[in-house]
Write a protein that holds these residues in place. Structure first.
Motif, PDB file in Angstrom:
ATOM      1  N   LEU A   1      55.898  17.795  68.399  1.00  0.00           N
ATOM      2  CA  LEU A   1      55.986  19.196  68.800  1.00  0.00           C
ATOM      3  C   LEU A   1      56.885  19.293  70.023  1.00  0.00           C
ATOM      4  O   LEU A   1      56.424  19.574  71.008  1.00  0.00           O
ATOM      5  N   PRO A   2      57.823  18.850  69.939  1.00  0.00           N
ATOM      6  CA  PRO A   2      58.812  18.632  70.962  1.00  0.00           C
ATOM      7  C   PRO A   2      59.307  20.082  71.931  1.00  0.00           C
ATOM      8  O   PRO A   2      59.893  19.935  72.970  1.00  0.00           O
ATOM      9  N   GLN A   3      59.425  21.065  71.244  1.00  0.00           N
ATOM     10  CA  GLN A   3      59.850  22.302  71.611  1.00  0.00           C
ATOM     11  C   GLN A   3      61.112  22.242  72.119  1.00  0.00           C
ATOM     12  O   GLN A   3      61.369  23.088  73.286  1.00  0.00           O
ATOM     13  N   GLU A   4      62.103  21.585  71.548  1.00  0.00           N
ATOM     14  CA  GLU A   4      63.388  21.573  72.389  1.00  0.00           C
ATOM     15  C   GLU A   4      64.164  23.027  72.145  1.00  0.00           C
ATOM     16  O   GLU A   4      64.330  23.074  73.638  1.00  0.00           O
ATOM     17  N   GLY A   5      63.905  23.718  71.551  1.00  0.00           N
ATOM     18  CA  GLY A   5      64.577  25.249  71.672  1.00  0.00           C
ATOM     19  C   GLY A   5      64.045  26.032  73.002  1.00  0.00           C
ATOM     20  O   GLY A   5      64.520  26.511  73.830  1.00  0.00           O
ATOM     21  N   LEU A   6      62.536  25.913  73.073  1.00  0.00           N
ATOM     22  CA  LEU A   6      62.053  26.718  74.302  1.00  0.00           C
ATOM     23  C   LEU A   6      62.130  25.903  75.433  1.00  0.00           C
ATOM     24  O   LEU A   6      62.487  26.470  76.672  1.00  0.00           O
ATOM     25  N   VAL A   7      62.307  24.590  75.428  1.00  0.00           N
ATOM     26  CA  VAL A   7      62.479  23.935  76.602  1.00  0.00           C
ATOM     27  C   VAL A   7      63.970  24.159  77.143  1.00  0.00           C
ATOM     28  O   VAL A   7      64.110  24.560  78.331  1.00  0.00           O
ATOM     29  N   GLU A   8      64.982  24.310  76.305  1.00  0.00           N
ATOM     30  CA  GLU A   8      66.341  24.603  76.561  1.00  0.00           C
ATOM     31  C   GLU A   8      66.456  26.020  77.267  1.00  0.00           C
ATOM     32  O   GLU A   8      66.630  26.544  78.385  1.00  0.00           O
ATOM     33  N   PHE A   9      65.623  27.017  76.754  1.00  0.00           N
ATOM     34  CA  PHE A   9      65.601  28.562  77.131  1.00  0.00           C
ATOM     35  C   PHE A   9      64.896  28.396  78.305  1.00  0.00           C
ATOM     36  O   PHE A   9      65.328  29.107  79.574  1.00  0.00           O
ATOM     37  N   CYS A  10      63.858  27.750  78.672  1.00  0.00           N
ATOM     38  CA  CYS A  10      63.086  27.619  80.175  1.00  0.00           C
ATOM     39  C   CYS A  10      64.004  27.030  81.059  1.00  0.00           C
ATOM     40  O   CYS A  10      64.262  27.635  82.226  1.00  0.00           O
ATOM     41  N   ILE A  11      64.751  25.848  80.956  1.00  0.00           N
ATOM     42  CA  ILE A  11      65.720  25.395  81.830  1.00  0.00           C
ATOM     43  C   ILE A  11      66.608  26.592  82.207  1.00  0.00           C
ATOM     44  O   ILE A  11      66.971  26.598  83.057  1.00  0.00           O
ATOM     45  N   GLU A  12      67.335  27.125  81.224  1.00  0.00           N
ATOM     46  CA  GLU A  12      68.276  28.167  81.424  1.00  0.00           C
ATOM     47  C   GLU A  12      67.860  29.251  82.493  1.00  0.00           C
ATOM     48  O   GLU A  12      68.699  29.614  83.153  1.00  0.00           O
ATOM     49  N   HIS A  13      66.499  29.467  82.146  1.00  0.00           N
ATOM     50  CA  HIS A  13      65.875  30.634  83.024  1.00  0.00           C
ATOM     51  C   HIS A  13      65.379  30.279  84.257  1.00  0.00           C
ATOM     52  O   HIS A  13      64.435  30.957  84.902  1.00  0.00           O
ATOM     53  N   GLY A  14      65.346  28.936  84.666  1.00  0.00           N
ATOM     54  CA  GLY A  14      64.612  28.393  85.978  1.00  0.00           C
ATOM     55  C   GLY A  14      63.188  28.492  85.692  1.00  0.00           C
ATOM     56  O   GLY A  14      62.444  28.772  86.522  1.00  0.00           O
ATOM     57  N   ILE A  15      62.644  28.399  84.588  1.00  0.00           N
ATOM     58  CA  ILE A  15      61.193  28.417  84.150  1.00  0.00           C
ATOM     59  C   ILE A  15      60.774  26.863  84.068  1.00  0.00           C
ATOM     60  O   ILE A  15      61.173  26.134  83.077  1.00  0.00           O
ATOM     61  N   LEU A  16      59.739  26.507  84.990  1.00  0.00           N
ATOM     62  CA  LEU A  16      59.179  25.038  84.853  1.00  0.00           C
ATOM     63  C   LEU A  16      58.321  25.096  83.483  1.00  0.00           C
ATOM     64  O   LEU A  16      57.788  26.261  83.086  1.00  0.00           O
ATOM     65  N   MET A  17      57.918  23.677  83.041  1.00  0.00           N
ATOM     66  CA  MET A  17      57.237  23.708  81.973  1.00  0.00           C
ATOM     67  C   MET A  17      56.068  22.749  82.109  1.00  0.00           C
ATOM     68  O   MET A  17      56.172  21.828  82.662  1.00  0.00           O
ATOM     69  N   THR A  18      54.962  23.162  81.552  1.00  0.00           N
ATOM     70  CA  THR A  18      53.819  22.100  81.427  1.00  0.00           C
ATOM     71  C   THR A  18      53.281  21.958  80.008  1.00  0.00           C
ATOM     72  O   THR A  18      53.255  22.914  79.112  1.00  0.00           O
ATOM     73  N   ALA A  19      53.128  20.715  79.750  1.00  0.00           N
ATOM     74  CA  ALA A  19      52.700  20.118  78.240  1.00  0.00           C
ATOM     75  C   ALA A  19      51.194  20.350  78.016  1.00  0.00           C
ATOM     76  O   ALA A  19      50.640  19.505  78.839  1.00  0.00           O
ATOM     77  N   TYR A  20      50.485  21.024  77.342  1.00  0.00           N
ATOM     78  CA  TYR A  20      49.111  20.834  77.041  1.00  0.00           C
ATOM     79  C   TYR A  20      48.863  20.060  75.765  1.00  0.00           C
ATOM     80  O   TYR A  20      49.734  19.628  74.789  1.00  0.00           O
ATOM     81  N   SER A  21      47.607  19.565  75.527  1.00  0.00           N
ATOM     82  CA  SER A  21      46.981  18.718  74.503  1.00  0.00           C
ATOM     83  C   SER A  21      48.289  17.627  74.249  1.00  0.00           C
ATOM     84  O   SER A  21      48.646  17.406  73.187  1.00  0.00           O
TER      85      SER A  21
END
Ligand SMILES: NC(=O)C1=CN([C@@H]2O[C@H](COP(=O)(O)OP(=O)(O)OC[C@H]3O[C@@H](n4cnc5c(N)ncnc54)[C@H](OP(=O)(O)O)[C@@H]3O)[C@@H](O)[C@H]2O)C=CC1
Ligand SMILES: O=C1CO[C@H](CO)[C@@H](O)[C@@H]1O
Length: 317
Positions: A187-207
């Motif tokens: 579940l690499p979440q590529e679309g969500l990662v791209e969206f978060c980068i674009e909006h300056g939102i950091l991400m954490t991977a759970y599980s």
């Protein structure tokens, strides 16, 4: 160790210790071992029902001089039963009292759905509140007040898809600084990662390891990430464990990662994943792993006994 950097320059150590399902009798020791090993990031939540014991582990490490409070990065999360504006501050105050802290470094809205006050886990539709009854904007405004009071250094969300993030971004003002979601090679979440980068939102991977201890009983047919042949092949190549490859995969993508363990050897080994450099070939093999699977599918909060749909939680494929 790599850090993620917030807009004000604060640092989030890229590997943290997860604490869901860590039993109250085990978690203080696990947190202490983790800090002793060099972890400076602990992921907690009110709903894990062990913040008091996590706090005991932190307090012991500080009392013994292993670390100073300001060197630690502690995250907690607002549970779904406290989304009304008057409930948000008391919920954080309870977590702070349990954790024995004056502030958390990061406070997250745990899920973009609401329950009635006092409902830990909903038994039926009557236990939920709808978006009309508690708009996300109401909860987010109260979260911003926590940051203004200095009780949470940073604020963010968890389990938010692009539409839900957009709802907050469209409010203007403080945007979420973090989105914590399930992320692993299935579940690499590529679309969500791209969206978060674009909006300056950091991400954490759970599980990040596929949450094997939450899957054993009811989900015996789930794919098993820790014994996946592609992961195993890369682990053998680097002479490391499969779990370490999975942690290194998040680090290579600049995403914070919070593996849970209550065993000292694994706690130490998981942190050592920071020293593994996956090469382009490894990353391509993991990208092409050929299995799509979400381990924490949120089905306990959606369906006919809930006013919420899966599309309220997850981007649809
Ligand atoms: N925001 C959210 O909604 C959610 C947040 N989270 C957070 O993410 C954290 C991690 O996710 P979680 O679901 O716990 O699952 P993980 O993917 O971290 O897996 C944890 C399991 O893997 C085992 N394990 C740990 N290290 C290794 C290793 N090196 N090799 C093999 N097995 C290992 C642990 O066993 P043992 O402890 O016995 O070593 C435990 O059974 C949570 O603890 C929580 O803090 C998780 C789910 C949802
Ligand atoms: O963080 C989490 C783990 O615990 C909960 C279930 O008991 C989940 O809802 C949540 O996502």
């Amino acid at each position: 160790m790599k850090n993620l950097i917030f807009k004000n320059g604060d640092k989030l150590p890229i590997i943290g210790l997860g604490t869901w399902k860590s039993k109250p009798g085990e978690v203080a020791q696990a947190v202490f071992w983790a800090i002793e090993a060099g972890y400076r990031h602990i992921d907690c939540a009110a709903v894990y029902q062990n913040e008091n014991e996590v706090g005991a582990g932190i307090a012991k490490a500080i009392a013994e001089g292993l670390v100073k409070r300001e060197e630690l990065f502690v995250t907690s999360k607002l549970w779904n039963n406290a989304h009304k504006k008057e409930q948000v501050l008391p919920a954080l105050e309870k977590s702070l009292a349990d954790l024995k802290l004056d502030y958390v470094d990061l406070y997250l809205i745990h899920w973009p759905i609401s329950f009635k006050a006092g409902v830990g886990f909903p038994g039926g539709r009557e236990d939920y509140l709808t978006y009309e009854e508690v708009p996300i904007s109401e909860t987010w405004k109260a979260m911003q007040e926590l940051k203004e009071k200095g009780l949470a250094k940073h604020i963010g969300v968890s389990n938010f898809n692009q539409n839900k993030l957009k709802e907050i971004l469209e409010l203007g003002g403080q945007s979420p600084e973090m989105n914590q979601v399930e992320m692993q090679p299935y579940l690499p979440q590529e679309g969500l990662v791209e969206f978060c980068i674009e909006h300056g939102i950091l991400m954490t991977a759970y599980s990040p390891l596929g949450s094997p201890d939450s899957r054993a009983d009811k989900h015996a047919d789930d794919p098993k990430l820790l014994v996946d042949p592609v992961v195993k092949e890369i682990a053998d190549k680097h002479k490391v464990g499969a779990g370490q490859v999975l942690i290194a995969w998040s680090i290579a993508r600049d995403i914070a990662v919070i593996p849970k363990s209550v065993h000292q050897e694994r706690i130490i080994g998981n942190l050592a994943s920071a020293n593994i450099n996956l090469d382009d070939h490894d990353m391509m093999e993991l990208r092409d792993i050929g299995i799509n699977h979400r381990f924490i599918d949120g089905s306990f909060f959606t369906g006919e006994n809930s006013p919420y749909e899966s599309s309220d939680l997850f981007d649809q494929a």
